[in-house]
Design a protein around this motif. Structure first.
Motif, PDB file in Angstrom:
ATOM      1  N   GLU A 295       0.791  -1.221   0.000  1.00  0.00           N
ATOM      2  CA  GLU A 295       0.000   0.000   0.000  1.00  0.00           C
ATOM      3  C   GLU A 295       0.831   1.284   0.000  1.00  0.00           C
ATOM      4  O   GLU A 295       0.348   2.334  -0.437  1.00  0.00           O
ATOM      5  CB  GLU A 295      -0.967   0.021   1.184  1.00  0.00           C
ATOM      6  N   ASP A 296       2.067   1.228   0.464  1.00  0.00           N
ATOM      7  CA  ASP A 296       2.902   2.426   0.520  1.00  0.00           C
ATOM      8  C   ASP A 296       3.933   2.498  -0.599  1.00  0.00           C
ATOM      9  O   ASP A 296       4.740   3.429  -0.649  1.00  0.00           O
ATOM     10  CB  ASP A 296       3.609   2.515   1.884  1.00  0.00           C
ATOM     11  N   TRP A 297       3.919   1.533  -1.511  1.00  0.00           N
ATOM     12  CA  TRP A 297       4.861   1.537  -2.615  1.00  0.00           C
ATOM     13  C   TRP A 297       4.410   2.518  -3.691  1.00  0.00           C
ATOM     14  O   TRP A 297       3.215   2.686  -3.932  1.00  0.00           O
ATOM     15  CB  TRP A 297       4.969   0.144  -3.227  1.00  0.00           C
ATOM     16  N   SER A 298       5.361   3.136  -4.338  1.00  0.00           N
ATOM     17  CA  SER A 298       5.038   4.007  -5.478  1.00  0.00           C
ATOM     18  C   SER A 298       4.821   3.160  -6.718  1.00  0.00           C
ATOM     19  O   SER A 298       5.204   1.980  -6.773  1.00  0.00           O
ATOM     20  CB  SER A 298       6.173   5.002  -5.725  1.00  0.00           C
ATOM     21  N   ALA A 299       4.225   3.760  -7.742  1.00  0.00           N
ATOM     22  CA  ALA A 299       4.021   3.067  -9.009  1.00  0.00           C
ATOM     23  C   ALA A 299       5.359   2.618  -9.598  1.00  0.00           C
ATOM     24  O   ALA A 299       5.488   1.504 -10.123  1.00  0.00           O
ATOM     25  CB  ALA A 299       3.294   3.976  -9.988  1.00  0.00           C
ATOM     26  N   LYS A 300       6.372   3.472  -9.488  1.00  0.00           N
ATOM     27  CA  LYS A 300       7.700   3.145 -10.025  1.00  0.00           C
ATOM     28  C   LYS A 300       8.302   1.954  -9.297  1.00  0.00           C
ATOM     29  O   LYS A 300       8.871   1.041  -9.930  1.00  0.00           O
ATOM     30  CB  LYS A 300       8.621   4.364  -9.895  1.00  0.00           C
ATOM     31  N   GLU A 301       8.183   1.926  -7.985  1.00  0.00           N
ATOM     32  CA  GLU A 301       8.734   0.826  -7.192  1.00  0.00           C
ATOM     33  C   GLU A 301       8.029  -0.489  -7.510  1.00  0.00           C
ATOM     34  O   GLU A 301       8.670  -1.537  -7.678  1.00  0.00           O
ATOM     35  CB  GLU A 301       8.601   1.137  -5.697  1.00  0.00           C
ATOM     36  N   LEU A 302       6.700  -0.438  -7.602  1.00  0.00           N
ATOM     37  CA  LEU A 302       5.942  -1.658  -7.882  1.00  0.00           C
ATOM     38  C   LEU A 302       6.196  -2.168  -9.290  1.00  0.00           C
ATOM     39  O   LEU A 302       6.282  -3.378  -9.516  1.00  0.00           O
ATOM     40  CB  LEU A 302       4.441  -1.405  -7.668  1.00  0.00           C
ATOM     41  N   SER A 303       6.310  -1.251 -10.245  1.00  0.00           N
ATOM     42  CA  SER A 303       6.606  -1.663 -11.618  1.00  0.00           C
ATOM     43  C   SER A 303       7.965  -2.350 -11.688  1.00  0.00           C
ATOM     44  O   SER A 303       8.116  -3.411 -12.306  1.00  0.00           O
ATOM     45  CB  SER A 303       6.581  -0.455 -12.556  1.00  0.00           C
ATOM     46  N   ALA A 304       8.968  -1.751 -11.036  1.00  0.00           N
ATOM     47  CA  ALA A 304      10.311  -2.326 -11.040  1.00  0.00           C
ATOM     48  C   ALA A 304      10.315  -3.704 -10.377  1.00  0.00           C
ATOM     49  O   ALA A 304      10.970  -4.642 -10.857  1.00  0.00           O
ATOM     50  CB  ALA A 304      11.283  -1.391 -10.326  1.00  0.00           C
ATOM     51  N   TYR A 305       9.578  -3.836  -9.305  1.00  0.00           N
ATOM     52  CA  TYR A 305       9.511  -5.126  -8.595  1.00  0.00           C
ATOM     53  C   TYR A 305       8.815  -6.181  -9.461  1.00  0.00           C
ATOM     54  O   TYR A 305       9.269  -7.335  -9.534  1.00  0.00           O
ATOM     55  CB  TYR A 305       8.767  -4.939  -7.275  1.00  0.00           C
ATOM     56  N   SER A 306       7.749  -5.800 -10.125  1.00  0.00           N
ATOM     57  CA  SER A 306       7.024  -6.758 -10.978  1.00  0.00           C
ATOM     58  C   SER A 306       7.892  -7.232 -12.131  1.00  0.00           C
ATOM     59  O   SER A 306       7.726  -8.347 -12.630  1.00  0.00           O
ATOM     60  CB  SER A 306       5.726  -6.143 -11.500  1.00  0.00           C
ATOM     61  N   HIS A 307       8.840  -6.398 -12.564  1.00  0.00           N
ATOM     62  CA  HIS A 307       9.737  -6.772 -13.661  1.00  0.00           C
ATOM     63  C   HIS A 307      10.730  -7.862 -13.242  1.00  0.00           C
ATOM     64  O   HIS A 307      11.382  -8.463 -14.104  1.00  0.00           O
ATOM     65  CB  HIS A 307      10.509  -5.551 -14.156  1.00  0.00           C
TER      66      HIS A 307
END
Length: 254
Positions: free
Chosen positions: A208-220
Motif C-alpha cells: 500500500e505504501d509503494w510508489s508506481a515506479k517501485e511496484l513496476s520495477a519489482y514486478s519486472h
C-alpha cells in the motif's frame, strides 16, 4: 487508418460516449476521426489516458510500438498437457468486489493510482495461486512496459462507474497526472472466503505504501512477467519457477 477511431472501436466506445469522456462534442470527435480537424493537445491527453497509449501516438496517428492492453488482442497461450491452466477463467463479480475492497481501504492514499492498483491486483492473483494452487480472481494479465496489466480492467471499471459503484478522479502526484478510483459503495465480501480475504489484506498491507515506479520495477523481477512475450498473456503456472526474491511459497502453511 485513424488511430482514434481504431482504438475507440477496439474498446467498444460509441462516438457519443468517447466524446463525453474527453469533453468535446460528438461532431468534434467525428472531425478528429475523419481527419478534418487535427486533434487538440488537450483531447490527445485525454485520449492517451483512456486508450493507455502515449500522447504522441494520438497526435502522430500511429499505433504505439509497445502494445497496450486495449490496443492489441492478447496472444493465446499454447495448450500444454502439463499445465493446469492456460488462460485463467475470468470471475467478473469477484474482480469487482475485490477492486472495491481495495479502493475502500487505500484508494484515497496519495500514491495509489491506476498503476499501483494494477500491480496489487496482479500480486493478489499470482501470489494466491503460488500459495494455494487455486485462483482467487483469476483475471488475465498481459506483459506491458510498466509491468502486468489486467486485460479487462478498463471495461469492467467503466461499467462499475456507470453503475455507480466507483468514480474516477484525476489528481497530481509529483507534478504528474494520476488516475485514481474512489468507491461509492462498500464491497460485498460475501463473495470471498476467509482465506481469500486474509490474503487480500496481507497483499494490500505489503504494497500500500509503494510508489508506481517501485511496484513496476519489482514486478519486472517476477518470473511470470519475465517469461511472457511482450503484449502476451502472463501464465499463472510460471509462479512455480519464481526466484526467492518474489516467491511467497514459503509462507504457505504446511
Amino acid at each position: 487508418m485513424n488511430i482514434i477511431k481504431f482504438l475507440r472501436e477496439k474498446i467498444g466506445y460509441s462516438q457519443e460516449e468517447l466524446a463525453k469522456q474527453i469533453q468535446v462534442s460528438r461532431q468534434t470527435l467525428i472531425n478528429y476521426e475523419s481527419g478534418r480537424t487535427k486533434c487538440s493537445a488537450e483531447s490527445a491527453k485525454h485520449l492517451a489516458r483512456i486508450f493507455d497509449v502515449s500522447v504522441d501516438a494520438i497526435l502522430n496517428n500511429q499505433l504505439p510500438t509497445e502494445p497496450s492492453y486495449e490496443v492489441l488482442p492478447a496472444k493465446p497461450v499454447p495448450a500444454v498437457a502439463s499445465l493446469r491452466i492456460s488462460i485463467p477463467q475470468e470471475n467478473i463479480t469477484k474482480f469487482k468486489e475485490v477492486f472495491l475492497y481495495i479502493i475502500n481501504k487505500i484508494g484515497s492514499k496519495y500514491n495509489v493510482g491506476q498503476t499501483v492498483l494494477y500491480k496489487i491486483l496482479y500480486f493478489i492473483d499470482f501470489d494466491y495461486y503460488e500459495k494455494y494452487e487455486e485462483q482467487l480472481i483469476g483475471a488475465r494479465y498481459i506483459k506491458n512496459t510498466y509491468g502486468p496489466t489486467p486485460v479487462d480492467f478498463a471495461k469492467i471499471v467503466r461499467k462499475m462507474q456507470n453503475d455507480g459503484d466507483c468514480v474516477e478522479v484525476k489528481s497530481k502526484y509529483f507534478e504528474r497526472e494520476q488516475t485514481k478510483y474512489l468507491p461509492r459503495r462498500e464491497a460485498d465480501i460475501s463473495h470471498l472466503s476467509g482465506k481469500e480475504l486474509e490474503h487480500i489484506n496481507l497483499t494490500i498491507k505489503k504494497y500500500e505504501d509503494w510508489s508506481a515506479k517501485e511496484l513496476s520495477a519489482y514486478s519486472h523481477k517476477d518470473v511470470p512477467w519475465l517469461a511472457a512475450e511482450d503484449g502476451g498473456i502472463i501464465d499463472y503456472e510460471a509462479v512455480f519457477y519464481r526466484t526467492p526474491e518474489t516467491s511467497v511459497r514459503e509462507s504457505t502453511n504446511a
